[in-house]
Scaffold this motif. Sequence first.
Motif, mmCIF file in Angstrom:
data_model
loop_
_atom_site.group_PDB
_atom_site.id
_atom_site.type_symbol
_atom_site.label_atom_id
_atom_site.label_comp_id
_atom_site.label_asym_id
_atom_site.label_seq_id
_atom_site.Cartn_x
_atom_site.Cartn_y
_atom_site.Cartn_z
ATOM 1 N N ASN A 46 52.277 55.178 54.963
ATOM 2 C CA ASN A 46 53.325 54.261 54.516
ATOM 3 C C ASN A 46 52.622 52.982 54.087
ATOM 4 O O ASN A 46 51.681 52.544 54.756
ATOM 5 C CB ASN A 46 54.291 53.925 55.655
ATOM 6 C CG ASN A 46 54.976 55.145 56.209
ATOM 7 O OD1 ASN A 46 55.506 55.956 55.463
ATOM 8 N ND2 ASN A 46 54.962 55.288 57.525
ATOM 9 N N GLY A 47 53.085 52.367 53.010
ATOM 10 C CA GLY A 47 52.416 51.140 52.619
ATOM 11 C C GLY A 47 53.023 50.448 51.433
ATOM 12 O O GLY A 47 54.076 50.829 50.917
ATOM 13 N N CYS A 48 52.311 49.404 51.007
ATOM 14 C CA CYS A 48 52.744 48.613 49.865
ATOM 15 C C CYS A 48 51.542 47.909 49.260
ATOM 16 O O CYS A 48 50.518 47.731 49.915
ATOM 17 C CB CYS A 48 53.812 47.610 50.271
ATOM 18 S SG CYS A 48 53.353 46.528 51.638
ATOM 19 N N TYR A 49 51.700 47.543 48.009
ATOM 20 C CA TYR A 49 50.664 46.836 47.268
ATOM 21 C C TYR A 49 51.252 45.546 46.707
ATOM 22 O O TYR A 49 52.363 45.543 46.170
ATOM 23 C CB TYR A 49 50.149 47.662 46.086
ATOM 24 C CG TYR A 49 49.462 48.955 46.417
ATOM 25 C CD1 TYR A 49 48.958 49.233 47.682
ATOM 26 C CD2 TYR A 49 49.304 49.927 45.435
ATOM 27 C CE1 TYR A 49 48.315 50.428 47.947
ATOM 28 C CE2 TYR A 49 48.662 51.124 45.693
ATOM 29 C CZ TYR A 49 48.172 51.371 46.951
ATOM 30 O OH TYR A 49 47.535 52.555 47.211
ATOM 31 N N PHE A 50 50.465 44.473 46.794
ATOM 32 C CA PHE A 50 50.849 43.183 46.242
ATOM 33 C C PHE A 50 49.862 42.795 45.159
ATOM 34 O O PHE A 50 48.652 42.964 45.323
ATOM 35 C CB PHE A 50 50.847 42.099 47.330
ATOM 36 C CG PHE A 50 51.864 42.325 48.404
ATOM 37 C CD1 PHE A 50 53.147 41.839 48.267
ATOM 38 C CD2 PHE A 50 51.526 43.027 49.555
ATOM 39 C CE1 PHE A 50 54.097 42.051 49.260
ATOM 40 C CE2 PHE A 50 52.463 43.243 50.553
ATOM 41 C CZ PHE A 50 53.748 42.753 50.404
ATOM 42 N N ASP A 51 50.377 42.244 44.081
ATOM 43 C CA ASP A 51 49.558 41.735 42.995
ATOM 44 C C ASP A 51 49.159 40.307 43.350
ATOM 45 O O ASP A 51 50.018 39.438 43.453
ATOM 46 C CB ASP A 51 50.381 41.773 41.704
ATOM 47 C CG ASP A 51 49.606 41.341 40.491
ATOM 48 O OD1 ASP A 51 48.380 41.212 40.588
ATOM 49 O OD2 ASP A 51 50.243 41.143 39.447
ATOM 50 N N GLU A 69 45.194 31.260 47.103
ATOM 51 C CA GLU A 69 46.528 30.643 47.027
ATOM 52 C C GLU A 69 47.587 31.558 47.653
ATOM 53 O O GLU A 69 48.443 31.106 48.418
ATOM 54 C CB GLU A 69 46.873 30.324 45.573
ATOM 55 C CG GLU A 69 48.060 29.429 45.411
ATOM 56 C CD GLU A 69 47.823 28.020 45.938
ATOM 57 O OE1 GLU A 69 48.814 27.369 46.303
ATOM 58 O OE2 GLU A 69 46.666 27.570 46.003
ATOM 59 N N PHE A 70 47.538 32.853 47.330
ATOM 60 C CA PHE A 70 48.490 33.818 47.896
ATOM 61 C C PHE A 70 48.360 33.873 49.413
ATOM 62 O O PHE A 70 49.358 33.823 50.136
ATOM 63 C CB PHE A 70 48.268 35.211 47.288
ATOM 64 C CG PHE A 70 49.251 36.235 47.762
ATOM 65 C CD1 PHE A 70 50.426 36.462 47.060
ATOM 66 C CD2 PHE A 70 49.005 36.988 48.906
ATOM 67 C CE1 PHE A 70 51.336 37.414 47.492
ATOM 68 C CE2 PHE A 70 49.913 37.939 49.348
ATOM 69 C CZ PHE A 70 51.083 38.156 48.634
#
Length: 142
Positions: A46-51, A69-70
Amino acid sequence: MSCVLRIDGTKFKVDDFLKSTDLKPYKIFRIGEKIQIGKRKFEDTNGCYFDLSQAEFNNFEQQRKDAIEFLKNHYNKLKKVFEFGLTENENPTIDFGITTRMNDVAIQCDYLEPELLKLAGNLNFGIEISQYHPSIEDYESE
């Protein structure tokens, strides 16, 4: 996307994490969802990706600035990620996609500033640098 944050784990409660933090990934996936990557036909985590950056692959300096910054802007939210089922071996990873310069130089050195290392280390996030060959169009435009 030249720089992404990948978070995934077998027991990671991705939906609960995202609901708790209001962070907006560009991709969410769950165990058992159909995919076709190499020999894998189904997601196994299970997961997610952030730009983290829209900078070009040849602009590593801007990628690092954007990533810092992120991480600074979302530090307290990201710090919670291990409360949602990730194990010690399932570290989120910041992946910098950069253009390799190895066809032009004898050695390629890419610097990671202490601020970035400190933020990632305090979050227990890994850092990866993925080198890509420039496209043919890049060569022709030089």
